[in-house]
Design a protein around this motif. Structure first.
Motif, PDB file in Angstrom:
ATOM      1  N   VAL A 196       0.843  -1.205   0.000  1.00 32.41           N
ATOM      2  CA  VAL A 196       0.000   0.000   0.000  1.00 32.41           C
ATOM      3  C   VAL A 196       0.872   1.248   0.000  1.00 32.41           C
ATOM      4  CG1 VAL A 196      -1.655   1.342   1.346  1.00 32.41           C
ATOM      5  CG2 VAL A 196      -1.972  -1.122   1.094  1.00 32.41           C
ATOM      6  N   SER A 197       1.909   1.261   0.835  1.00 34.03           N
ATOM      7  CA  SER A 197       2.786   2.428   0.914  1.00 34.03           C
ATOM      8  C   SER A 197       3.529   2.644  -0.393  1.00 34.03           C
ATOM      9  CB  SER A 197       3.787   2.255   2.069  1.00 34.03           C
ATOM     10  OG  SER A 197       3.130   2.260   3.318  1.00 34.03           O
ATOM     11  N   THR A 198       3.998   1.561  -0.999  1.00 37.65           N
ATOM     12  CA  THR A 198       4.719   1.674  -2.267  1.00 37.65           C
ATOM     13  C   THR A 198       3.816   2.243  -3.355  1.00 37.65           C
ATOM     14  OG1 THR A 198       6.166  -0.185  -1.712  1.00 37.65           O
ATOM     15  CG2 THR A 198       5.970   0.387  -4.046  1.00 37.65           C
ATOM     16  N   GLU A 199       2.613   1.691  -3.464  1.00 37.48           N
ATOM     17  CA  GLU A 199       1.675   2.173  -4.479  1.00 37.48           C
ATOM     18  C   GLU A 199       1.324   3.646  -4.263  1.00 37.48           C
ATOM     19  OE1 GLU A 199      -1.553  -0.508  -4.092  1.00 37.48           O
ATOM     20  OE2 GLU A 199      -0.465  -2.228  -4.921  1.00 37.48           O
ATOM     21  N   ALA A 200       1.153   4.031  -3.008  1.00 37.92           N
ATOM     22  CA  ALA A 200       0.809   5.421  -2.711  1.00 37.92           C
ATOM     23  C   ALA A 200       1.957   6.355  -3.070  1.00 37.92           C
ATOM     24  CB  ALA A 200       0.456   5.562  -1.232  1.00 37.92           C
ATOM     25  N   GLU A 201       3.187   5.951  -2.772  1.00 37.85           N
ATOM     26  CA  GLU A 201       4.343   6.790  -3.096  1.00 37.85           C
ATOM     27  C   GLU A 201       4.488   6.969  -4.610  1.00 37.85           C
ATOM     28  OE1 GLU A 201       7.801   5.239  -1.192  1.00 37.85           O
ATOM     29  OE2 GLU A 201       7.201   5.921   0.809  1.00 37.85           O
ATOM     30  N   GLN A 233      12.216  -1.092  -2.862  1.00 43.52           N
ATOM     31  CA  GLN A 233      11.275  -1.265  -1.761  1.00 43.52           C
ATOM     32  C   GLN A 233      11.484  -2.608  -1.070  1.00 43.52           C
ATOM     33  OE1 GLN A 233       9.155   1.018  -0.668  1.00 43.52           O
ATOM     34  NE2 GLN A 233       9.326   2.526  -2.304  1.00 43.52           N
ATOM     35  N   ASN A 234      11.729  -3.648  -1.865  1.00 43.81           N
ATOM     36  CA  ASN A 234      11.894  -4.992  -1.296  1.00 43.81           C
ATOM     37  C   ASN A 234      12.630  -5.856  -2.309  1.00 43.81           C
ATOM     38  OD1 ASN A 234      11.725  -7.456  -0.038  1.00 43.81           O
ATOM     39  ND2 ASN A 234       9.535  -7.369   0.363  1.00 43.81           N
ATOM     40  N   PHE A 235      13.743  -6.436  -1.918  1.00 46.34           N
ATOM     41  CA  PHE A 235      14.498  -7.313  -2.824  1.00 46.34           C
ATOM     42  C   PHE A 235      14.334  -8.786  -2.479  1.00 46.34           C
ATOM     43  CE2 PHE A 235      17.450  -6.195   0.636  1.00 46.34           C
ATOM     44  CZ  PHE A 235      17.737  -7.461   1.123  1.00 46.34           C
ATOM     45  N   PHE A 236      13.620  -9.100  -1.390  1.00 43.24           N
ATOM     46  CA  PHE A 236      13.589 -10.458  -0.849  1.00 43.24           C
ATOM     47  C   PHE A 236      12.315 -11.202  -1.243  1.00 43.24           C
ATOM     48  CE2 PHE A 236      12.384 -13.399   2.555  1.00 43.24           C
ATOM     49  CZ  PHE A 236      13.505 -14.196   2.598  1.00 43.24           C
ATOM     50  N   PRO A 284       8.182   8.883   7.440  1.00 41.37           N
ATOM     51  CA  PRO A 284       7.011   8.086   7.812  1.00 41.37           C
ATOM     52  C   PRO A 284       6.372   7.387   6.608  1.00 41.37           C
ATOM     53  CG  PRO A 284       6.913  10.264   8.802  1.00 41.37           C
ATOM     54  CD  PRO A 284       8.033  10.292   7.811  1.00 41.37           C
ATOM     55  N   ASN A 285       5.758   6.246   6.871  1.00 38.64           N
ATOM     56  CA  ASN A 285       4.935   5.621   5.842  1.00 38.64           C
ATOM     57  C   ASN A 285       3.757   6.537   5.532  1.00 38.64           C
ATOM     58  OD1 ASN A 285       6.546   3.370   5.678  1.00 38.64           O
ATOM     59  ND2 ASN A 285       5.268   2.110   7.007  1.00 38.64           N
ATOM     60  N   ILE A 286       3.158   6.292   4.390  1.00 38.14           N
ATOM     61  CA  ILE A 286       2.133   7.210   3.901  1.00 38.14           C
ATOM     62  C   ILE A 286       0.741   6.598   3.996  1.00 38.14           C
ATOM     63  CG2 ILE A 286       2.325   6.429   1.508  1.00 38.14           C
ATOM     64  CD1 ILE A 286       1.964   9.349   0.692  1.00 38.14           C
ATOM     65  N   THR A 287      -0.230   7.447   4.237  1.00 42.02           N
ATOM     66  CA  THR A 287      -1.630   7.037   4.135  1.00 42.02           C
ATOM     67  C   THR A 287      -2.175   7.633   2.847  1.00 42.02           C
ATOM     68  OG1 THR A 287      -2.386   8.990   5.341  1.00 42.02           O
ATOM     69  CG2 THR A 287      -1.950   7.013   6.617  1.00 42.02           C
TER      70      THR A 287
END
Length: 381
Positions: free
Chosen positions: A3-8, A69-72, A185-188
């Motif tokens: 959700v945070s990635t998509e919002a950013e 965002q995530n490599f794993f 901070p993470n985003i809403t």
């Protein structure tokens, strides 16, 4: 994380930036053959195929920077090396404690565990901390150990972003350079910016929303709720997870008829549920790296009762935007729940303050400015 990635991405695109998302889904692993899984055991540490693919793509696309965002586990840290080989700066977003802990939670056997922080995480292999599997834990240990030895985090990653100062301090203990760590901070996502404060319900109503799993602390909350002994008050539970059946049985066995499980809900329905609550409860038993539910509550003009653990202690200001309670102190939870349910005027003051804090610190506009400031510093370094 998703959700945070998509919002950013949406915020950056709305501001006129070109953003290209490269993604894989870990769900594909379920269909892997035994040979594929054996290959994944080794490629989790360093994926040469992904290195070549990403490097070729970056040569063609020529971005100003790469934000990982995530490599794993499907990409591996090799993608940082691919970018650096072309002189492209990279940022690694740290939304969990994966670089310090095999299960990424700093949580084991029902309590906080920091046994591997700042140390080689071999203890996580012995305890089978990742998926309760020796091979899976060994593979993850190899990834962490090899990339520390190789100097991937020091040599190939230009900067790191983590959502709280608490998390940043833990990563400094692990060895991440402090001068490369940014806290954002993470985003809403929208439409929370446009929310209005509504009056609290006449009948005290408490709300939990999130994953139903042991680290979220719902059993302790339910025990405190039973001790509270307010049969006309409500506790609504939104979400799903591996602990749901256990939790429903607990409620049934204790005849806690005023606890209501509502399952998975859409974002709009969650927003409505927040507005119809007296206060949101976050009884986590582990170190949250952020706690986006807190900011979502603030956006809707609601306070939060949270465990005094991890990043939650940074987000909630005692008596102003809610209350911080020692995670395992059940009597303190009872007292705090009772205080909130019996003081609507106090709740109204808290609600107003929460909305103001959201508008000052956590809107998409504020987050965008923070992101661009970090990007500029990274590209100038």
């Amino acid at each position: 994380e998703d959700v945070s990635t998509e919002a950013e991405i949406e915020i950056l695109r709305n501001a006129g930036h070109q953003v290209q998302l490269i993604e894989e889904t870990n769900n594909d692993i379920k269909n892997y053959s035994s040979l594929d899984k054996l290959e994944l055991f080794f490629s989790t540490t360093w994926n040469y195929r992904k290195y070549r693919e990403i490097r070729a793509y970056l040569q063609s696309y020529q971005p100003d920077l790469v934000h990982v965002q995530n490599f794993f586990p499907l990409f591996s840290p090799s993608i940082h090396s691919a970018a650096q080989s072309l002189g492209i700066p990279t940022i690694q977003h740290l939304r969990n404690f994966r670089l310090a802990c095999l299960n990424a939670y700093l949580f084991r056997e029902g309590k906080v565990c920091e046994a591997c922080v700042g140390k080689n995480p071999w203890r996580g292999v012995v305890k089978r901390c990742y998926k309760k599997s020796l091979p899976a834990s060994l593979s993850l240990w190899n990834m962490i150990t090899y990339n520390r030895w190789r100097g991937t985090w020091l040599n190939d990653v230009t900067a790191f972003i983590t959502p709280s100062q608490f998390a940043a301090n833990k990563f400094i203990e692990v060895g991440i350079p402090e001068d490369r760590l940014f806290v954002k901070p993470n985003i809403t996502p929208d439409p929370l910016t446009n929310q209005k404060i509504t009056s609290t319900p006449e009948q005290p109503t408490f709300l939990f929303f999130g994953r139903l799993s042991a680290e979220k602390g719902l059993i302790n909350l339910f025990i405190a709720w039973e001790k509270l002994a307010q049969p006309t008050w409500k506790l609504n539970i939104i979400g799903d997870g591996e602990q749901r059946e256990e939790l429903e049985k607990f409620v049934q066995d204790r005849n806690l008829h005023n606890i209501h499980f509502q399952g998975y809900q859409t974002k709009d329905k969650i927003i409505d549920a927040i507005k119809q609550s007296t206060i949101v409860v976050v009884p986590s038993q582990w170190h949250e790296t952020f706690g986006r539910v807190v900011i979502e509550a603030f956006a809707c003009g609601r306070g939060v009762i949270a465990s005094n653990l991890g990043a939650l202690a940074e987000l909630v200001t005692e008596g102003e935007t809610g209350f911080l309670v020692e995670a395992h102190n059940l009597n303190a939870w009872v007292d705090t729940l009772r205080l909130c349910g019996n003081n609507p005027s106090l709740m109204a003051k808290i609600d107003y303050k929460c909305r103001q804090i959201y508008l000052e610190r956590y809107t998409p506009e504020v987050n965008y400015e923070q992101t661009i400031d970090i990007y500029k510093k990274v590209m100038e370094s």
